[in-house]
Design a protein around this motif. Structure first.
Motif, PDB file in Angstrom:
ATOM      1  N   LEU A 133      33.417  33.963  36.676  1.00  0.00           N
ATOM      2  CA  LEU A 133      33.445  33.002  35.575  1.00  0.00           C
ATOM      3  C   LEU A 133      34.579  32.035  35.868  1.00  0.00           C
ATOM      4  O   LEU A 133      35.721  32.447  36.041  1.00  0.00           O
ATOM      5  CB  LEU A 133      33.695  33.698  34.237  1.00  0.00           C
ATOM      6  N   THR A 155      36.038  37.839  30.564  1.00  0.00           N
ATOM      7  CA  THR A 155      36.482  37.422  31.888  1.00  0.00           C
ATOM      8  C   THR A 155      37.027  38.630  32.640  1.00  0.00           C
ATOM      9  O   THR A 155      37.232  39.691  32.052  1.00  0.00           O
ATOM     10  CB  THR A 155      37.559  36.309  31.765  1.00  0.00           C
ATOM     11  N   GLU A 157      40.114  40.250  34.603  1.00  0.00           N
ATOM     12  CA  GLU A 157      41.547  40.131  34.839  1.00  0.00           C
ATOM     13  C   GLU A 157      41.991  41.335  35.657  1.00  0.00           C
ATOM     14  O   GLU A 157      41.371  42.401  35.605  1.00  0.00           O
ATOM     15  CB  GLU A 157      42.312  40.077  33.520  1.00  0.00           C
ATOM     16  N   LYS A 165      37.134  43.968  32.975  1.00  0.00           N
ATOM     17  CA  LYS A 165      36.528  42.987  32.076  1.00  0.00           C
ATOM     18  C   LYS A 165      37.276  43.046  30.753  1.00  0.00           C
ATOM     19  O   LYS A 165      37.464  44.106  30.173  1.00  0.00           O
ATOM     20  CB  LYS A 165      35.047  43.304  31.828  1.00  0.00           C
TER      21      LYS A 165
END
Length: 191
Positions: A133, A155, A157, A165
């Motif tokens: 993304l 997103t 990380e 996620k």
């Protein structure tokens, strides 16, 4: 409720379908560009859409939830109540998506590149990419001192070296100009 049906159509360079009143529901549709407009109703589908570029305009929501959709880019607006929903199966570029009275939900099996503002004035934004993304200009995380609108985006990380996620809050803007101005201020004021 009045429905306007667009049945299966293939190999058209451009396809513009509009319904002045009532709802617009498409079947299978393949074209280089597709424009769907229901300025006094909702947009839905019974078959898959295959296109390089899709633009939608609705008043009571857009529900494009066919897993077989193959849409490369999306720009959408909804002026009243109702959600904007897209389920898609290929890499996707998000242009400007604006919903005045509902949520925005995008679920994509490929990568998503958000290049335009994605805003739900009276709702939430959920973007799920099952691949990378990328949030383009204006993709600034909303920290504790941010008092403006936010978009919640799923997103990846890295936490303690492991990809996870997470749902993160990003700053949301009403225009590109607002986004660029805030980014410039952030860069100028940051140590």
């Amino acid at each position: 409720m009045i429905n306007c049906w667009a049945s299966s159509t293939t190999a058209r360079p451009d396809s513009k379908i509009s319904r002045g009143s009532g709802n617009l529901v498409t079947g299978n549709l393949t074209a280089s560009t597709i424009t769907l407009a229901a300025p006094a109703g909702a947009i839905g589908q019974t078959g898959a859409l295959h296109t390089a570029a899709l633009a939608t305009q609705s008043a009571t929501g857009t529900n494009l939830n066919q897993a077989a959709n193959q849409i490369a880019s999306l720009a959408a607006s909804n002026s009243g109540t109702g959600d904007i929903v897209l389920v898609n199966g290929t890499a996707l570029t998000l242009g400007t998506i604006a919903n005045a009275g509902g949520n925005i939900d995008v679920v994509n099996t490929g990568a998503i590149n958000a290049v335009g503002p994605v805003t739900a004035t009276a709702g939430n934004v959920t973007i799920v990419a099952n691949s990378p993304l990328t949030v383009g200009s204006g993709g600034i995380k909303a920290g504790g001192n941010w008092k403006g609108p936010v978009a919640e985006i799923t997103t990846t990380e890295y936490i303690n070296g492991k990809a996870q996620k997470v749902v993160a809050k990003f700053r949301a803007y009403g225009s590109y100009a607002e986004s660029f101005a805030d980014y410039a201020r952030l860069m100028k004021d940051s140590p």
